[in-house]
Design an enzyme around this catalytic site. Structure first.
Site, PDB file in Angstrom:
ATOM      1  N   ASP A   1      55.756  47.982  43.006  1.00 39.52           N
ATOM      2  CA  ASP A   1      54.871  47.218  43.884  1.00 39.52           C
ATOM      3  C   ASP A   1      55.341  47.359  45.335  1.00 39.52           C
ATOM      4  OD1 ASP A   1      52.727  45.541  44.375  1.00 39.52           O
ATOM      5  OD2 ASP A   1      53.877  43.695  44.039  1.00 39.52           O
TER       6      ASP A   1
ATOM      7  N   GLY B   1      51.109  35.092  47.821  1.00 41.28           N
ATOM      8  CA  GLY B   1      51.602  33.720  47.723  1.00 41.28           C
ATOM      9  C   GLY B   1      50.474  32.774  47.355  1.00 41.28           C
TER      10      GLY B   1
ATOM     11  N   VAL C   1      49.045  39.480  40.185  1.00 41.71           N
ATOM     12  CA  VAL C   1      49.462  38.082  40.057  1.00 41.71           C
ATOM     13  C   VAL C   1      50.987  38.054  40.014  1.00 41.71           C
ATOM     14  CG1 VAL C   1      49.370  36.006  38.627  1.00 41.71           C
ATOM     15  CG2 VAL C   1      47.367  37.523  38.745  1.00 41.71           C
TER      16      VAL C   1
END
Ligand code: ZN
Length: 274
Positions: free
Chosen positions: A81, A178, A228
């Site tokens: 990521d 976030g 997520v």
């Protein structure tokens, strides 16, 4: 089984669904997400982000994800990521990743194109998928804060995709990393405009805390992967907090893990339109 990002996004394209991308930071996270994926019989992306890498866990987590994938019947992507450099993506190629994200969105456009092409050339040589990003996504990602809410420029998407043969493209449409302060506002018209172009599957970061209806609509409009992370970490911490009074180590670990599985299952079902 291990699969590439390109392979699972093709499944999502055929079904009109999205594949969940879950950030994992420890063994409990891997086990919890795999339990959800196996129960729901649906592909999943297990992603190692900069927070886990900064904690020194890249190789250890990469090995553990490959073991978990080999033990499962569902396609599992081992993904990097927000890769910060060409060199970091090469380390991941060596560590057995099946997909890497190179995030050049904070660089000038031409530099993003040039670096993305370098990553793709190396990754595709060994059959690994590449995700790129345009229009830096706001919020806090593993300690990196971007205050401004960045909306991707549709013209830049067209120019980028004409030059860069990536397997997935992350775009900013008002999404943020976030938890959101208040309800997020997605620019769905911008997403629709991007979808009319010749692009690889479009993906959405910052899925945590987004109302289900907004994610459903994003999938309807063609988003094929949703990230997520924060919601899983919150669930894990809440599980530890809720059971800390019992002073039973294994009960605490189990509660935290079960909490992750519950969130992951809910997302897997939601992203299939269930
Ligand atoms: Zn992200």
């Amino acid at each position: 089984m291990l699969a590439t990002l390109k392979e699972v996004l093709e499944i999502a394209n055929q079904r009109g669904t999205a594949i969940p991308h879950f950030n994992i930071d420890n063994i409990a996270g891997i086990e919890a997400v795999m339990e959800a994926a196996d129960t729901e019989n649906y592909p999943v992306i297990l992603s190692i982000g900069q927070g886990a890498i900064n904690a020194g866990n890249l190789w250890y987590l990469a090995d553990a994800v490959q073991r978990a994938a080999n033990d499962s019947k569902v396609p599992v992507v081992l993904h990097l990521d927000h890769g910060v450099s060409y060199e970091q993506t090469v380390v991941c190629l060596r560590a057995g990743f099946t997909s890497v994200m190179y995030d050049g969105s904070h660089h000038p456009f031409e530099e993003n194109v040039r670096e993305s092409l370098a990553v793709i050339r190396s990754a595709h040589a060994v059959g690994v998928s590449v995700e790129c990003e345009l229009g830096a996504i706001g919020g806090v990602e593993d300690g990196m804060s971007h205050d401004h809410l960045n909306l991707v420029d549709v013209g830049e998407v067209e120019r980028f995709c004409a030059q860069v043969n990536c397997d997935a493209l992350a775009i900013g449409i008002g999404n943020a990393h976030g938890l959101y302060k208040g309800t997020p506002h997605f620019d769905f018209d911008r997403l629709t405009a991007c979808r009319k172009l010749d692009t690889p599957p479009l993906v959405l970061h910052g899925g945590s805390g987004t109302p289900d209806e907004m994610l459903r609509k994003a999938i309807e409009l063609g988003i094929r992967k949703i990230n997520v992370a924060t919601e899983l970490r919150m669930a894990y911490m809440e599980g530890l907090e809720a059971s800390v009074g019992q002073r039973d180590f294994y009960k605490m670990c189990k509660q935290a893990k079960d909490n992750i599985t519950a969130v992951a299952r809910q997302k897997i079902r939601l992203f299939q339109g269930l």
